[in-house]
Design an enzyme around this catalytic site. Structure first.
Site, PDB file in Angstrom:
ATOM      1  N   HIS A 194       0.838  -1.215   0.000  1.00 32.75           N
ATOM      2  CA  HIS A 194       0.000   0.000   0.000  1.00 32.75           C
ATOM      3  C   HIS A 194       0.868   1.258   0.000  1.00 32.75           C
ATOM      4  O   HIS A 194       0.728   2.137  -0.855  1.00 32.75           O
ATOM      5  CB  HIS A 194      -0.903  -0.019   1.240  1.00 32.75           C
ATOM      6  CG  HIS A 194      -1.799   1.175   1.367  1.00 32.75           C
ATOM      7  ND1 HIS A 194      -3.140   1.141   1.057  1.00 32.75           N
ATOM      8  CD2 HIS A 194      -1.556   2.452   1.770  1.00 32.75           C
ATOM      9  CE1 HIS A 194      -3.672   2.336   1.257  1.00 32.75           C
ATOM     10  NE2 HIS A 194      -2.730   3.148   1.694  1.00 32.75           N
ATOM     11  N   GLU A 195       1.781   1.340   0.959  1.00 30.88           N
ATOM     12  CA  GLU A 195       2.619   2.538   1.066  1.00 30.88           C
ATOM     13  C   GLU A 195       3.557   2.663  -0.134  1.00 30.88           C
ATOM     14  O   GLU A 195       3.873   3.762  -0.577  1.00 30.88           O
ATOM     15  CB  GLU A 195       3.413   2.531   2.376  1.00 30.88           C
ATOM     16  CG  GLU A 195       2.558   2.530   3.633  1.00 30.88           C
ATOM     17  CD  GLU A 195       1.482   3.603   3.652  1.00 30.88           C
ATOM     18  OE1 GLU A 195       1.653   4.666   3.011  1.00 30.88           O
ATOM     19  OE2 GLU A 195       0.442   3.384   4.299  1.00 30.88           O
ATOM     20  N   HIS A 200       3.766   6.719  -6.920  1.00 28.73           N
ATOM     21  CA  HIS A 200       3.109   7.944  -7.405  1.00 28.73           C
ATOM     22  C   HIS A 200       4.110   9.111  -7.361  1.00 28.73           C
ATOM     23  O   HIS A 200       4.127   9.964  -8.254  1.00 28.73           O
ATOM     24  CB  HIS A 200       1.901   8.242  -6.516  1.00 28.73           C
ATOM     25  CG  HIS A 200       0.809   8.991  -7.207  1.00 28.73           C
ATOM     26  ND1 HIS A 200      -0.401   9.247  -6.612  1.00 28.73           N
ATOM     27  CD2 HIS A 200       0.720   9.556  -8.434  1.00 28.73           C
ATOM     28  CE1 HIS A 200      -1.170   9.916  -7.451  1.00 28.73           C
ATOM     29  NE2 HIS A 200      -0.506  10.119  -8.561  1.00 28.73           N
ATOM     30  N   HIS A 221       1.822   4.388  -2.949  1.00 29.74           N
ATOM     31  CA  HIS A 221       1.943   5.848  -2.810  1.00 29.74           C
ATOM     32  C   HIS A 221       3.327   6.305  -3.277  1.00 29.74           C
ATOM     33  O   HIS A 221       3.470   7.318  -3.967  1.00 29.74           O
ATOM     34  CB  HIS A 221       1.781   6.253  -1.342  1.00 29.74           C
ATOM     35  CG  HIS A 221       0.369   6.290  -0.853  1.00 29.74           C
ATOM     36  ND1 HIS A 221      -0.638   6.956  -1.519  1.00 29.74           N
ATOM     37  CD2 HIS A 221      -0.196   5.766   0.268  1.00 29.74           C
ATOM     38  CE1 HIS A 221      -1.765   6.827  -0.826  1.00 29.74           C
ATOM     39  NE2 HIS A 221      -1.522   6.109   0.248  1.00 29.74           N
TER      40      HIS A 221
END
Length: 672
Positions: A465-466, A472, A469
């Site tokens: 999940h992290e 991105h 990010h």
């Protein structure tokens, strides 16, 4: 010499962490605020007529050093704080708020911005430049540029108060978390808890100079006890302590702060011409209005409730078999784990040896390579803020792409949870593509003298999940720093993170890295298939829990009047009643430690986790239908990530997917 005031001469112009002392921060902020004010003065005193270049673009690149120092300071206040840093934060936050207000209420500056904005239809601007112009103008209007002098002063005071109170909320929540620990000397009280976890409890006890075992409210310590402890009274005590964080009327109580924060936010919204704070916030989100958010959450609530109720009935049956006829919230994780093991023959502790942290990280790096052509190399010649931190150089086709800081283990100065952040944004200037510095921060169990750091499967998905990010930020390829990376609409920001989690459930991918840390044996195929099947386990309960937080958040920011005559607890119980599957304990409340909305950026935005789930389910379905490593689709997805906030997110999504996202994609994934 103050290293924060010098040009960063380290490799990749990385942050000079090892040279920074606490006494450097305040003078640096004071000096850099003055420097940034001069840069703004140069823009406003320019005798030439306002143009996009000498006004809008000049502003976008102003205050670069101040931004970098702010990133360093506030990131460390989350990842490596202490009493002195927290004290400095109390001085720095008002200083930055005042500076921000000065800029947003600078009439000469706004006149120039408005002059450029008014002639936008006759300017030859590309799409990113148009976005920057629109966002700059709108940002000033939303910051009070059209208010009277008297109202501008009121807004400045409100922003200052909010800055201080939000910071205090977070500090109280952290202090309250750190203040509690449970000391146990009788191992029998810890029956059911795996040996590897007990070793960690022993280490934690030694750190405090105690014999036996210590359990804290830090997630890697708290969760295993709630999952495995057969001692129901212990689970109850820990849950009570966790639920009392900043809610016990003591030194770190946040109840009054909550009321003060939401009242100030309402005053701010009304001053700017909005009905409530949610209206103000959502104008700048994909959802656009509170009505749309409530409609979205209530539609999901209606669909998910029967599934959630059925799940709780299954847990009740298990509890009744143990002689418990009044199952409580503190029993949930324990019996959910039992049911999961029964249904899927999956035991977190049995799986952990197959998920060594280093191997999971290798897998996520490899996935980024397969999808986006990125390569990762550990380096030791950049400065770090703590010895736990590892640093990586990320390249693409041999070209430097990003610096990555990986900080995985809990410590006293680190807040709970997991997050991605940036120490330096990407931008293009003077012919150079200046690359970002990204950080991933988690709280995974530390290695012991006998065992490496082994992750629960939930922690595996957290890392993915992290890292979603992080990608991105890493892949950012925009002109301006304030449109780069994760600088997107808030209800779009969770798409990349939640999208990447999907790979954790794909057998084809799991087989490449789920290997026993001692034997190298691949996780048996039947276990991998069960893991894949377990993706929707307790999905009804989890959905209702997230919807509950979303509805509570929206209530705080649409119904301030209703809160005035109620306690925080009464308000919380009332607004989450439709989603509560267990009796509420009068001694506990979630709101006083709900840092996402009272300290973080999720105020009137917590719904965005579920909103982004629709996006990620729809996006991953596209891959599933065409191959999970499909290079053509990955190339289109890479464009979405690298575009940052340069385009409307729905337009970006449609360019990638060929259509708007469908809520049915989420419902199909969750409930079949």
């Amino acid at each position: 010499m103050n290293p924060l005031l010098e040009k960063f001469n380290t490799k990749y112009t990385s942050s000079p962490f090892e040279e920074i002392k606490e006494e450097h921060y305040l003078p640096a902020f004071q000096e850099l605020v003055k420097t940034s004010e001069k840069e703004i003065d140069e823009i406003t005193s320019n005798p030439e007529a306002p143009t996009f270049e000498n006004t809008i673009e000049a502003m976008a690149f102003s205050g670069e050093q101040l931004d970098r120092v702010s990133n360093i300071f506030f990131n460390l206040n989350s990842a490596e704080t202490n009493d002195e840093i927290q004290k400095i934060a109390q001085e720095v936050s008002p200083l930055l708020t005042e500076f921000s207000s000065k800029i947003s209420q600078n009439e000469k500056l706004f006149e120039r911005i408005k002059s450029v904005y008014d002639q936008k239809d006759s300017l030859s601007l590309n799409e990113e430049q148009q976005t920057l112009l629109n966002e700059t103008y709108k940002g000033f209007v939303r910051s009070g540029a059209l208010l009277s002098e008297e109202d501008k002063k009121k807004l400045e005071k409100i922003n200052m108060d909010l800055s201080i109170k939000s910071l205090q909320f977070g500090q109280n929540a952290l202090a309250s978390t750190n203040a509690y620990f449970k000391h146990i000397t009788d191992k029998e009280e810890l029956k059911g808890i795996p040996e590897a976890v007990l070793q960690q409890y022993e280490e934690d006890a030694k750190e405090k100079g105690l014999e036996g075992y210590v359990i804290t409210l830090q997630y890697p310590s708290y969760l295993p006890a709630m999952t495995y402890a057969e001692n129901r009274e212990l689970r109850k005590e820990l849950a009570l302590a966790n639920g009392k964080k900043s809610f016990d009327g003591g030194e770190f109580d946040n109840q009054n702060l909550i009321k003060e924060i939401v009242k100030l936010r309402q005053e701010k919204a009304e001053l700017l011409g909005y009905k409530n704070y949610a209206d103000f916030v959502l104008e700048e989100r994909m959802a656009q209005s509170p009505a749309k958010v409530f409609e979205f959450l209530n539609e999901l609530l209606e669909k998910a409730t029967p599934y959630a109720q059925k799940e709780i009935e299954e847990l009740k049956s298990l509890a009744e078999a143990d002689g418990i006829d009044d199952i409580q919230s503190y029993d949930h994780t324990f019996y959910a784990e039992k049911l999961r093991k029964q249904k899927f023959d999956i035991d977190d502790e049995e799986l952990k040896p197959y998920f060594q942290l280093e191997k999971v990280q290798e897998a996520v790096f490899g996935l980024a390579g397969k999808l986006f052509g990125l390569e990762f190399k550990e380096i030791n010649d950049v400065q770090k803020y703590h010895s736990d931190v590892k640093t990586y150089e990320i390249t693409e086709n041999g070209n430097f792409k990003s610096l990555l800081y990986a900080d995985y283990h809990p410590r006293k100065g680190k807040r709970a949870g997991a997050w991605m952040t940036s120490y330096k944004n990407q931008y293009k200037k003077d012919g150079e593509n200046s690359r970002p510095h990204i950080s991933v921060v988690c709280n995974f169990t530390k290695p012991t003298k006998d065992t490496p750091s082994l992750l629960t499967f939930q922690e595996v998905t957290t890392l993915f999940h992290e890292f979603g990010h992080a990608l991105h930020g890493v892949l950012a390829d925009t002109q301006y720093p304030n449109l780069s990376g994760t600088s997107v609409k808030w209800d779009f920001v969770e798409l990349p993170s939640q999208f990447l989690e999907n790979y954790c459930y794909e057998p084809e991918f799991l087989k490449t890295f789920a290997k026993h840390y001692q034997t190298g044996e691949i996780l048996p195929t039947e276990k991998i298939e069960k893991l894949s099947e377990s993706k929707s386990f307790m999905e009804g309960y989890q959905t209702l829990r997230q919807i509950g937080f979303g509805l509570l958040d929206m209530a705080y920011h649409t119904e301030v009047g209703a809160l005035e005559n109620k306690s925080v607890k009464e308000f919380e119980v009332e607004k989450t009643a439709a989603t509560n599957l267990y009796p509420s304990n009068p001694e506990t409340a979630a709101s006083p430690s709900f840092s996402h909305i009272f300290q973080g950026g999720y105020s009137a935005g917590y719904y965005s986790y579920k909103w982004a789930e629709v996006l990620d389910a729809d996006a991953f379905q596209y891959f599933k239908e065409n191959g999970i490593f499909n290079p053509e689709i990955a190339a289109k997805y890479k464009i979405l990530l690298s575009s940052g906030g340069t385009k409307n997110p729905m337009e970006l999504y449609k360019n990638f997917r060929g259509r708007e996202p469908k809520v049915e994609s989420l419902l199909k994934r969750a409930f079949g």
